[in-house]
Structures are given as C-alpha cells and as structure tokens.
Design an enzyme around this catalytic site. Sequence first.
Site, PDB file in Angstrom:
ATOM      1  CG  ASP A   1      30.766  43.778  39.052  1.00  0.00           C
ATOM      2  OD1 ASP A   1      31.359  42.605  39.177  1.00  0.00           O
ATOM      3  OD2 ASP A   1      31.663  44.580  38.218  1.00  0.00           O
TER       4      ASP A   1
HETATM    5  C1  BGC Z   1      34.466  42.395  38.088  1.00  0.00           C
HETATM    6  C2  BGC Z   1      33.552  41.473  37.125  1.00  0.00           C
HETATM    7  C3  BGC Z   1      33.756  40.105  37.173  1.00  0.00           C
HETATM    8  C4  BGC Z   1      33.613  39.834  38.620  1.00  0.00           C
HETATM    9  C5  BGC Z   1      33.793  38.292  38.908  1.00  0.00           C
HETATM   10  C6  BGC Z   1      34.432  41.882  39.594  1.00  0.00           C
HETATM   11  O1  BGC Z   1      35.320  42.338  40.380  1.00  0.00           O
HETATM   12  O2  BGC Z   1      34.025  44.043  38.073  1.00  0.00           O
HETATM   13  O3  BGC Z   1      33.890  42.205  35.870  1.00  0.00           O
HETATM   14  O4  BGC Z   1      33.174  39.611  36.260  1.00  0.00           O
HETATM   15  O5  BGC Z   1      34.338  40.580  39.599  1.00  0.00           O
HETATM   16  O6  BGC Z   1      34.925  38.120  39.137  1.00  0.00           O
END
Ligand code: BGC
Length: 852
Positions: A232
């Site tokens: 993530d």
């Molecule tokens: C989130 C993800 C997301 C990523 C990119 C993170 O803060 O948890 O689900 O895909 O950001 O935006």
Amino acid sequence: MISMSRSFIVANINDLVSKLQTEEKIALLSAPNWWNTTPIPRLEIPSIRCSDGPNGVRGSSHFASTPAQCLPCATSLASTFDVNLIRKVGEFLAAETKIKSSVILLAPTCNIQRSPLGGRAFESFSEDPYLSGIMASAYVNGLQSQGVSAAIKHFVGNDQEHERTAADSVMSDRALREVYLYPFMLAQKLAKPWAFMTSYGRIHGVHCSESPELLQDILRDEWGFKGIVVSDWYGTYGVDQPINAGLDLEMPGPTRWRTPTLVNHMLTAQKLSPSTLDERVRNILAYIQQQARLNPEVVYGDGKERTRDTPEIRKFCRALATQGVVLLQNRNMVLPLLPNRVHKLAIVGPNAKGSVISGGGSAALKASYIVTPYEGIQEGAFEELQISYAIGCYAHKYLPTLENHLKTPTGEPGWLATFYSHTKDGKLSPPIAKFVLNDTRVKLNDFIPEGLTEDWTLKMTGQLTVDKTVPFELGLTVAGRAKLWIDGELTIDNWTKQTPGDFFYGQGTIEEKAIVELEANKTVNVLVEYTNSYPPPDKNDKGNTVSNAQPALMRGLRLGGCEKINADAAIADAVELAETSDAVVFIGGLTPEWESEGFDRPSLELPGMQAELITKLAAVNPNTIVCIQAGSAISMPWKDDVAGILQTWYSGNEVGNAIADVLFGKANPCGRLPLTFPKRLEDIAAYPNLLSEHGKIHYREDIMVGYKHHMKHKIEPLFCFGHGLSYTTFKFLDCVIIRQAGTDIELSIQLQNTGSVAGSEVLQLYVAYPDKGITHPPLQLKSFAKVHDVAAGEIAIAKLELDKWSFSYWDEEKNQWKVDAGHYALHIGFSCEDIVCQSMIELETTLSWTGL
Ligand code: BGC
C-alpha cells in the site's frame, strides 16, 4: 510516455534479468512516481500505470483529475447480490482504466466490515466473508477478462483506520482464516487476481508487507498465487525484510527504501541474496510483460487520460445504482409515490442538492457529471407533482466546496493555481506553472510541477459570486500553510498558528472559519496563498503547530463556504413545508468528509441536527420517507416515526436518477443488506474493541462478526443482514435437492411473485453446523441466487450450490481446513432472519485439506 519498440512483449524474461544491471533491478522494484512502474529504455522495458478504484478510475492526478464515471460504493454493489452484474462492473471499469492509460486498477477492496464505523466500510463489500469473496471474484473476473489487472486490497486485516500503519490486528487463526483471509482466498480460488496489495498494519505482530507467513506461506505456497505483491502507498517499512518476505513492488515512488545504496548495503551484508532480488525482478517483469501483451495500445500509447460519456454508459450507471438501493421500511406502502396519492411533495435535507456520490479518501474521484437527488426527483417526477424544497439543516463536516461559485480571473469556471519557487532571499520567483482547477479541494500529494525549489508557494485566485445577500461562512483547511484574502483583506490565517485536524489522512489542520457579508451577484476576489514550507521555530510558539517532524506525505488545501443559516429557523421552515405537503422525502446521511479513509467514525449517529429534523418532519407528515446516503450503517432513533426508509448508499454520479427511479416505482427495489444495521453502538460485534490500544486491535468477537454475533447473543438488530423489501411479495413454494455427491450439493428452489408488479428476489442459504464440540456461528451464508424481473403471478426457479467450503472450518490444531461428518441444517430464506425453508443433509465423511 517514452516511445520504444514492442520487442519486450516477446522477450525472454530470464534473458532480460541476466542483462539487467543491479541498479536497474533495484529500480524495477520501486517506482519513479505515484502511479507508474519504472521503465528501462535500454532494454525496451516499458512503464505501466495503475490507478485507484474501487468505485471508478480516478487517473493519475489528484490535483488536476480527468473526470471519470463514479460507480456506486462497494456496499451498494454487494447489496445487489448479483454476481453477473458485478462482473459487468469489472468489465466497465476495465474500459475506464484503459482510457486513463492504465492497465492496473487498485481494487477491489475486500476487507471486512468488522464494524460499520470503519472509515473504509463503504469501500468494502460486506461483513460476511463469503459474500465479500464472491463479489470480489466477480469484480476481478470482469476486470481481468478485459486485460486489466486487479490489485485486490488490503491483504489483510485493514478493517479500521485507527493507527492503521501501526496496529496489530490480534485475532485467532480461525478468525483470520474463516473471516479476514476468506474473501481473498475465494478471489484467488475463483478469479486469480494478478496483483495483491498488502495492508498497512500487522498480523501476528508483523507488518503485512514484510510477513513471510502471509506473502510466501499462505498466498504463494498454499494458494498458488503467481502474480505480484505491491505495498500500500507508503506501506513498506524496511529494505530487506519486505523483499525477503515476498513484496515485489514498493509504492509509491520515488522510493524510500529501495535506493541503490540501501539495497546494495543489504546485498553486501548478505541480508538479501541476489537470487531473491532476481525472483522479485522476474515477477515484476513477467507482470509488466503480461500487461503490455494484453494492452499494447495502452502501454505503448500516448499516455493521455480521457473521459467516456455516452447514453449507454449513463444507462448502465443508473441501473446499477438503482439495483443497490435497499428498501428498509415501507409502512402502508407509502412507496412508490403515485399520482393518485401525492400531489405536493416536499424535498428536505442537507444532501438533497448536494453532490454526495462516494465516500472519501483514495476511492473519491472527480465525476464527469452528477445528477443530484433534487435534480433526479425533479426530472423523474410525474407531471402533475408539485415539488418544493427546504434544506432543513446542514450536516457538513467541512463547509461545502465552492467551485460552482468561482470564476478564474479570465472568466473560466473554477479558479487559477499559480506555482512560484522561492528565491534565496525568501522572495517569490516569477510564475513557474499555471493550472485552472474546477475544485476547491486541492490535493498536491501526487503532483507538483517540475522545476520548483524545495520550498515553494501556490497562489489560488478566483472571483466569487453568490446569488443572495447573506452572511457567508468561509473555511480554510490545509496540509501545509495557507491564508485567505477576500478583496485584499486577510480573512483566514491558517499559517501563523495551526490546530491539527483529520484533514488529509490526519496530516492537516482543522477548518479555520470566518464570516463575510456577501451581496447578491457582487463579485469578490479570492486569494489563497499556500506554502509547503514552515517558518523557523518561533520562540513564542507553544508548539501549537501541525507537526512537521516527519516529512509530510500529504500536501493540499481546501476552501469551503456557504450561507450562514439560523438552525432553528431552517428546521421550522422545513417543518412548515412538510405540514402542507402530501409526502416528504428527506435526503441526508453522511458525506465523504464524515466517512473516509484515514479515520473511523466516532458514532453511528447522523451528523448535525438530522435526527431531530426527521422526527419533527414525521410528526407533521405521516408520509415521511427517509433516504440515507451512507456507506454503512447509521442509527435510526426515528425509525418508528417515519413511513419509508431507503438505504441508498453512495451511488455514484447517477445518484439522483437512481433515487427517483425507486421513489416513483420506475424501478422495483431489490437490494439486500450486506451488513447488519445495529440498534446501538454497544451491539456491534467488535464493540468495545473498535480501536487500537497500545498498538493492538483486539478482535475479541473472534468469528462472530455481524449477524453471527447478533444471532449468537440474541441481540435484535435494527435491520438484519440480507434484509430488503420490494414493491411486490414473493412466496416460497418448494425446495428440492437435485444432486448430492458428498459435499457437492445442488438445490432447486421454486418461488412465486404473489404481488402485482414485476420484481426480483434474492434467495439466501445459511448453513448451521452440527455440534461436535467446536464453536460455530449459528448460521453462515454459504450460497445465494437472485431471480430477476419475475412478472406478477409468475413462478421462478433459483439454483443454489454448495461445496466442501460450505461446511468447512479452520482446524486450529492441525492448521488445515476440516469438514466434520454429521447432520447439517440448510436454512433458506429472504434474509438471515426470514427463513422460509429448512432441510437437513448428512455428510458421511470427515474431510480435511490445505490449499484451495
Ligand atoms: C490506500 C490504497 C490506495 C492507495 C493509492 C492508500 O492510501 O490505502 O487503497 O490504493 O492509497 O491511492
């Protein structure tokens, strides 16, 4: 994009690995920016791009987004209980992904609604692992059938936001296997996602992105996963451990951990072996090659982002949004609204004219158009209907955004963003870059123009016009520092002294507010000056500034504003209108600012004075219908006062049309709740262990999540799992087991539409396990089927299927799945409480296995 030949598509991966220099290998395991993989032009290795889902495809800029279609949130999708429809959602999103020049969608989210208060509950399908897994599989199958890779997320245990990067989700192995890993396992079994995204937190004390148990033992060895594992965003916490554990790609870039210096250091120290590095590189290259092969026109295309909008697309989004709506209550058949009963309709509520289309955080996107509930109802109403409106109350957390009232200095819609570098003596350089933005939420996390100095300034300028002479409240929220000037006068200072708030994933301030007097149609000049830099510490500063100790990840600002209203007068106006109307439709609930990634909701209550207003409306009008826009459950102390309740979730840009179609009976509601609506906070299965305590979230409810907890402890819910009404009625006629071979069972159910209009129904099959000295939930959803558009009076047949997973549990002693021989009760019904048929089956053999 760099133009290059397509030789990579047919290249031999081992051959390529042997040609890569160590530095290039390291670069491939991280990213150059927020959304792309690293290209290696020397070897014709292209870059591929990903984009955020799950309810649409935002594209590669938060700052100047290319508008997209916004689909309903995951709880709405799951409410359809319609596997084929969700597969079509996947196909639809694949096309949306490609026109954003991406080939990976960061979706679906299939964490569990352990509590409806979880900030991302709206983004996840259900509290039930089986329903979540089936929905996720259909979504992934649809997406990947069109060549776009899913990156199923967040693996695993990101079920709340509180301390999400630190917290250890402390749970039993049974809960981990039977509840939290289960949707991912089903998706791997039924759809094989090409990428998994790790979650921020820990399991068994180890961060998921560096857990060999999760990434190697379970995902790769036990489930046979062959794709890539991506972190993530900023969820990588080390150099060698994540690479050794199996994390292929660190996101986003530029890298924090996979620099040549650090990785080489680990190689020299033999904490990392060259063969492990090569394994990760092979995975990434095979993945990029597969995506390039499947989508050459995108990967080797112009890299531009586009918007689709056709009548067919609008029709799909509208039908989809309608299918997710759940009719929770319909006393005296108050709905649908028909011309013979309703002549005057009052529309009331804070969201009626609002653009509430999705929850907040990375799932939010800029929609290409929005039909507000008010517009949809106006448009969809029968001709004779007289419609009036009163807001009744506000319920915003931050003042509404202002783009619709702003023009740039040259008269374009929106406002102008001008970036400046800082000279050595602290002055501003000539402008470096200019952009017109049609949004007063300015997110700078994934975009900063090239050529800026480390410290820089952004000036947002525009002309604000309102159509009423009113006291106008303005609000400025910031991650960084900002000041607001109106007509040259400093109006808000969120620069000198700041109070931390939950803006921008907890990295910004509270909203600082001021009231100005605005005259109808008289334009005032707006200037927001923003800087990413912080002044040197002031000895008088008592530390009341937003911490800049950590390099901040989020940068942005938000300007909001609206008429300052008198709360009592607004309620009185709405009640007066309700009194003189035949029916009232209240449209309220939450907003992306109340329900969002980054924080959990503190309570089930509706914000503002909504509950009080609903009670007052219902007291003067017996035909009060409440439409709730929220991604999960809210409390309804007014439930018995009102006639109708619709849970409309966040239903995307067609929200207004979908609500109108259901209100006026153009669509017969057929959504069913994918999560339990509790009466009180204390009734939630996870209560009181909702938050992280000393870095641990105790999953003490174990396997009794949602309806399983309510049934086990005989706690009456507000509305139970699987519940949903229709404008018609269905009668169960018959259930026949048409095939049984061990655990493989097929049932055929006959049911009849006994009402007067066509409708759809969902048959749900819950299994009760025999008592063999192991605790099980009283009932567990293990199969469901939907019959569609059954004409009045007609009989329909639904097929339900079971297999070994329908009777299995995780044997903690042997670390494997087990089915006990014995008698199992199959409960078939229209919700977990409305069981219409029970039948017993016997399994003669005990089974156990590992893997899928
Ligand atoms: C989130 C993800 C997301 C990523 C990119 C993170 O803060 O948890 O689900 O895909 O950001 O935006």
